[in-house]
Scaffold this motif. Structure first.
Motif, PDB file in Angstrom:
ATOM      1  N   VAL A  18       8.510   4.588   4.602  1.00  0.00           N
ATOM      2  CA  VAL A  18       7.581   5.222   5.539  1.00  0.00           C
ATOM      3  C   VAL A  18       8.125   5.108   6.963  1.00  0.00           C
ATOM      4  O   VAL A  18       8.092   6.076   7.726  1.00  0.00           O
ATOM      5  N   ASP A  19       8.640   3.921   7.327  1.00  0.00           N
ATOM      6  CA  ASP A  19       9.206   3.725   8.671  1.00  0.00           C
ATOM      7  C   ASP A  19      10.348   4.701   8.943  1.00  0.00           C
ATOM      8  O   ASP A  19      10.480   5.216  10.048  1.00  0.00           O
ATOM      9  N   ALA A  20      11.152   4.948   7.917  1.00  0.00           N
ATOM     10  CA  ALA A  20      12.297   5.851   8.066  1.00  0.00           C
ATOM     11  C   ALA A  20      11.903   7.315   7.922  1.00  0.00           C
ATOM     12  O   ALA A  20      12.759   8.202   8.043  1.00  0.00           O
ATOM     13  N   ARG A  21      10.622   7.532   7.660  1.00  0.00           N
ATOM     14  CA  ARG A  21      10.112   8.883   7.419  1.00  0.00           C
ATOM     15  C   ARG A  21      10.877   9.574   6.296  1.00  0.00           C
ATOM     16  O   ARG A  21      11.117  10.783   6.321  1.00  0.00           O
ATOM     17  N   ALA A  22      11.256   8.767   5.302  1.00  0.00           N
ATOM     18  CA  ALA A  22      12.031   9.263   4.170  1.00  0.00           C
ATOM     19  C   ALA A  22      11.143   9.674   3.010  1.00  0.00           C
ATOM     20  O   ALA A  22      11.594  10.383   2.116  1.00  0.00           O
ATOM     21  N   ALA A  23       9.879   9.217   3.015  1.00  0.00           N
ATOM     22  CA  ALA A  23       8.996   9.525   1.886  1.00  0.00           C
ATOM     23  C   ALA A  23       7.548   9.290   2.270  1.00  0.00           C
ATOM     24  O   ALA A  23       7.250   8.505   3.168  1.00  0.00           O
ATOM     25  N   GLN A  24       6.683   9.997   1.592  1.00  0.00           N
ATOM     26  CA  GLN A  24       5.261   9.688   1.624  1.00  0.00           C
ATOM     27  C   GLN A  24       5.019   8.858   0.371  1.00  0.00           C
ATOM     28  O   GLN A  24       5.373   9.281  -0.727  1.00  0.00           O
ATOM     29  N   VAL A  25       4.446   7.682   0.535  1.00  0.00           N
ATOM     30  CA  VAL A  25       4.351   6.728  -0.568  1.00  0.00           C
ATOM     31  C   VAL A  25       2.971   6.748  -1.207  1.00  0.00           C
ATOM     32  O   VAL A  25       1.953   6.739  -0.513  1.00  0.00           O
ATOM     33  N   VAL A  26       2.983   6.766  -2.536  1.00  0.00           N
ATOM     34  CA  VAL A  26       1.761   6.628  -3.333  1.00  0.00           C
ATOM     35  C   VAL A  26       1.931   5.380  -4.182  1.00  0.00           C
ATOM     36  O   VAL A  26       2.911   5.242  -4.912  1.00  0.00           O
ATOM     37  N   LEU A  27       0.982   4.461  -4.063  1.00  0.00           N
ATOM     38  CA  LEU A  27       0.990   3.247  -4.866  1.00  0.00           C
ATOM     39  C   LEU A  27      -0.082   3.348  -5.935  1.00  0.00           C
ATOM     40  O   LEU A  27      -1.203   3.772  -5.656  1.00  0.00           O
ATOM     41  N   LEU A  28       0.269   2.956  -7.141  1.00  0.00           N
ATOM     42  CA  LEU A  28      -0.693   2.951  -8.235  1.00  0.00           C
ATOM     43  C   LEU A  28      -1.242   1.552  -8.419  1.00  0.00           C
ATOM     44  O   LEU A  28      -0.497   0.577  -8.437  1.00  0.00           O
TER      45      LEU A  28
END
Length: 67
Positions: A18-28
């Motif tokens: 997220v900090d690197a703006r490399a992905a939007q994270v979804v946690l299950l």
């Protein structure tokens, strides 16, 4: 999407993404369990989308993808 939403390593890696703006994270996982793990790891869980597969209104859709 990370199924191990309470694993400290996953939380830290997700934060880096997220900090690197490399992905939007979804946690299950369960929101309360992820909140506890994130607090212990010093990670702001507000940065992630949390999906509890047991209570999600999309549980049938998720199950269909694995059939």
């Amino acid at each position: 999407m990370f199924p191990e939403g309470t694993d400290e390593r996953i939380l830290r890696a997700a934060a880096r993404l997220v900090d690197a703006r490399a992905a939007q994270v979804v946690l299950l996982g369960r929101n309360d369990e992820i909140a506890t793990a994130a607090a212990a790891a010093g990670v702001d869980m507000q940065r992630f989308q949390i999906v509890d597969p047991e209570t999600s209104d999309r549980v049938d859709e998720y199950a269909d993808r694995y059939r």
